[in-house]
Design an enzyme around this catalytic site. Sequence first.
Site, PDB file in Angstrom:
ATOM      1  N   LEU A  36      14.176 -12.830  -0.010  1.00  0.00           N
ATOM      2  CA  LEU A  36      15.265 -13.002   0.950  1.00  0.00           C
ATOM      3  C   LEU A  36      15.525 -14.483   1.201  1.00  0.00           C
ATOM      4  O   LEU A  36      16.657 -14.930   1.348  1.00  0.00           O
ATOM      5  CB  LEU A  36      14.897 -12.291   2.262  1.00  0.00           C
TER       6      LEU A  36
ATOM      7  N   VAL B 279       0.832  -1.199   0.000  1.00  0.00           N
ATOM      8  CA  VAL B 279       0.000   0.000   0.000  1.00  0.00           C
ATOM      9  C   VAL B 279       0.872   1.255   0.000  1.00  0.00           C
ATOM     10  O   VAL B 279       0.361   2.369  -0.033  1.00  0.00           O
ATOM     11  CB  VAL B 279      -1.000   0.003   1.193  1.00  0.00           C
TER      12      VAL B 279
ATOM     13  N   HIS C 132      -3.954  -4.208  -3.245  1.00  0.00           N
ATOM     14  CA  HIS C 132      -4.432  -4.079  -1.863  1.00  0.00           C
ATOM     15  C   HIS C 132      -4.684  -2.621  -1.473  1.00  0.00           C
ATOM     16  O   HIS C 132      -4.727  -2.296  -0.296  1.00  0.00           O
ATOM     17  CB  HIS C 132      -3.431  -4.723  -0.888  1.00  0.00           C
TER      18      HIS C 132
END
Length: 246
Positions: free
Chosen positions: A213, A102, A118
């Site tokens: 990651l 967002v 979103h």
Amino acid sequence: MRRRPLPTDMASKKSIVILTGAGISAESGLGTFRDKDGLWTKYDLEEVATPQGFARNPVLVHDFYNARRRNLIEAAPNAAHYALAELEKNWDGDFLLVTQNVDDLHERAGSERLLHMHGELLKIRCERCQDVGRWTGDLDLATACTACGTSGSLRPHVVWFGEMPLHMEEIYAALENCDLFLSIGTSGQVYPAAGFVAEVRKVGRAHTVELNLERSDGYSLFAEGIYGPATEIVPAYVRRLLNGGI
Ligand code: OAD
């Protein structure tokens, strides 16, 4: 501005869809959700990210998003956001960046073909008249809608659990037609975004790559995985793409 010449392979107008999640903004200082110290380890998502939570305690929900909005204003895009904007500028085929985030760090880095599935933290929506407007300050129950004048009817323009994500028709159309699907910095735990890779694989022609990651829950669904901090692996992967390798 002159466009960088692309190798013949890339000039064949390949279509790319990129999904990003909180991991791409982590090195900009915005917290992720499910990592150690993630937002959902400190807050109950049922209380701050559902319509029912908002109905029960709107002050708590406003406080949560006000704090996130203030963090966002202080944050800046990182090398991964800039690399994706650079990729878009130099890509000859269709390009769509779909973000679950967002924040507005992709826009600030220069991305244009971007959908916020979103919603957006720097926008608010009136539940009475449905007007959507930009909002960069704190929001509270006394704030009046600038379109209809109602107080207490404004909410963050973000998608909460139990609500429909935005732009889904356009996103699925792009997924069905893509040649390359990248998933960057997302744990793959929230649907429908977590199901995009399976959707792409149904058609069967696209190469699929996870850049994160660490391995996400759905890593085995991707043809290729590249692991490390987004600010390192995303610029490196973009260089590889622009040099002709998929
Ligand atoms: P998560 O917090 O679930 O996952 C973030 C992912 O980013 C993890 O897999 C991390 O390993 C990875 N990550 C962390 N730091 C990184 C770094 N420096 N470089 C690359 N990767 C890194 O966040 P999302 O998958 O985005 O929805 O969460 C999806 C949705 O769940 C959010 O949009 C939000 C949340 O609840 C709503 O609020 C509706």
